[in-house]
Design an enzyme around this catalytic site. Structure first.
Site, PDB file in Angstrom:
ATOM      1  N   CYS A  37      -5.885  17.670 109.201  1.00 35.55           N
ATOM      2  CA  CYS A  37      -5.305  16.573 108.341  1.00 35.55           C
ATOM      3  C   CYS A  37      -4.296  15.937 109.188  1.00 35.55           C
ATOM      4  O   CYS A  37      -3.996  16.449 110.287  1.00 35.55           O
ATOM      5  CB  CYS A  37      -4.873  17.037 107.047  1.00 35.55           C
ATOM      6  N   THR A  39      -1.090  15.715 108.736  1.00 33.83           N
ATOM      7  CA  THR A  39      -0.116  16.625 108.637  1.00 33.83           C
ATOM      8  C   THR A  39      -0.245  17.574 109.880  1.00 33.83           C
ATOM      9  O   THR A  39       0.709  17.714 110.863  1.00 33.83           O
ATOM     10  CB  THR A  39       0.467  17.429 107.438  1.00 33.83           C
ATOM     11  N   HIS A  42       0.618  15.463 113.114  1.00 32.03           N
ATOM     12  CA  HIS A  42       2.028  15.656 113.362  1.00 32.03           C
ATOM     13  C   HIS A  42       2.487  16.793 113.925  1.00 32.03           C
ATOM     14  O   HIS A  42       3.381  16.761 114.840  1.00 32.03           O
ATOM     15  CB  HIS A  42       2.772  15.418 112.063  1.00 32.03           C
ATOM     16  N   HIS A  60      -3.749  23.962 106.088  1.00 34.70           N
ATOM     17  CA  HIS A  60      -3.432  24.298 104.526  1.00 34.70           C
ATOM     18  C   HIS A  60      -4.412  23.728 103.582  1.00 34.70           C
ATOM     19  O   HIS A  60      -4.585  24.022 102.402  1.00 34.70           O
ATOM     20  CB  HIS A  60      -2.054  23.723 104.117  1.00 34.70           C
TER      21      HIS A  60
END
Length: 343
Positions: A37, A39, A42, A60
């Site tokens: 994803c 995140t 990042h 996650h």
């Protein structure tokens, strides 16, 4: 067991480590699939280097089956299909005491602040488990976490049936927000630059807009009879979208900031003031959002076939992030399970 870890400087490493038995209050999950994803992106870009410890086994969005149960764990059995709500709060900070445990001031976001799901055997606190119905295959079950994000975003906006919502950004979360908002009775339009993603969104029956070829403010005003959108979801992460979002909302409309912005953005507070707009953050989710997400997937509301672009091996995780970054995929899953089963 094999793991995938971020080791810094945009690099991932596939390695082998010893697994351990679950501790008190823990369960060990045999991980099947892990979704990649924004995140995670990042993290790979180094934007979270001040927060994470390397090497970091991240991830996650996941699904799997219980492999072992630790002491003092009740209600869970080996072989059950599960996903994880990856939040571990302290229960003592002011946010927790006010009932906002999901945004605990000392929150351990599992997969960022502590080891995540890109490992074949993963120990987690039992309270993070979410049971999966037998009818949901494990690849689709790996979508529960991002669907829960979308459910929380829509619920946080207080959007109701027959209202109009604009979603800025037609990536995975933007599409899921649009699907959830429509399911709750709203009329939804999606603003997206990429023509391939616009085509996918249109294939789901949504209005779309290319802001490079059409004035988005005029378009939204015409669509809403001059009022503006009831809710605007900023999901793109672009500075221009943050600046423009207040001009798409109606008087006393709501703007929900969904995307993670790695640096501060300029906001048109004059417009926020002039129209008495609400500007809301929507960070993670609560248990009820996960439960709703499971129901939506089980009921066929979520277009799981569209969302899952492809499944890759652990060794191909690094290469898969190039497609995540360039928008060439909706959701890429990593097959972590040693048996590679989908159901």
């Amino acid at each position: 067991m094999r793991t995938v870890a971020y080791i810094g400087d945009r690099r991932l490493q596939v390695g082998d480590v010893e697994s351990r038995q679950p501790g008190r209050g823990e369960v060990r999950i045999r991980v099947a699939y892990v979704g990649l994803c924004g995140t995670d992106l990042h993290i790979i870009h180094g934007s979270m280097d001040a927060r994470v410890d390397t090497p970091l086994v991240f991830g996650h969005e996941m699904s799997g089956t219980i492999d072992a149960v630790g002491d003092d764990v009740d209600g869970w059995n080996v072989g059950e299909k599960v996903t994880v709500m990856p939040l571990d709060w302290d229960g003592t900070c002011p946010a927790c005491l006010a009932g906002n445990e999901h945004i605990c001031q000392n929150l351990d976001f599992i997969g960022i602040d502590s080891p995540g799901a890109l490992q074949q055997l993963w120990n987690v606190p039992a309270h993070t488990l979410v049971r999966m119905p037998d009818g949901i295959p494990l690849d689709a079950a790996a979508l529960v976490e991002p669907v829960a994000v979308a459910v929380h975003d829509v619920r946080r906006s207080e959007l109701v049936a027959d209202q109009k919502a604009v979603v800025i950004g037609g990536g995975p979360i933007g599409v899921l927000i649009a699907v959830v908002a429509r399911h709750f009775g709203a009329e939804v339009a999606v603003i997206e630059l990429d023509p391939a993603r616009r085509a996918q969104v249109e294939g789901l029956g949504f209005r779309t807009l290319d802001p490079r070829s059409t004035d988005q403010v005029s378009w939204v005003e015409e669509w809403t009879g001059g009022a503006g959108a009831d809710v605007v979801f900023e999901v793109s992460g672009a500075a221009a979208a943050v600046l423009g979002a207040p001009h798409l909302a109606k008087v006393r409309g709501t703007i929900v900031v969904v995307a993670i912005h790695p640096t501060p953005r300029e906001v048109d507070l004059q417009r926020v003031f002039w129209r008495e707009l609400r500007l809301l953050g929507a960070r993670v989710y609560q248990r009820t959002d996960f439960e709703t997400a499971v129901d939506l997937i089980g009921d066929g509301v979520i277009p799981t076939d569209l969302m899952i672009s492809r499944i890759v091996s652990m060794e191909d995780t690094q290469a898969a992030f190039a497609d995540v970054e360039n928008g060439r995929a909706m959701k890429i899953l990593v097959d972590v399970g040693t048996e590679g089963e989908a159901a």
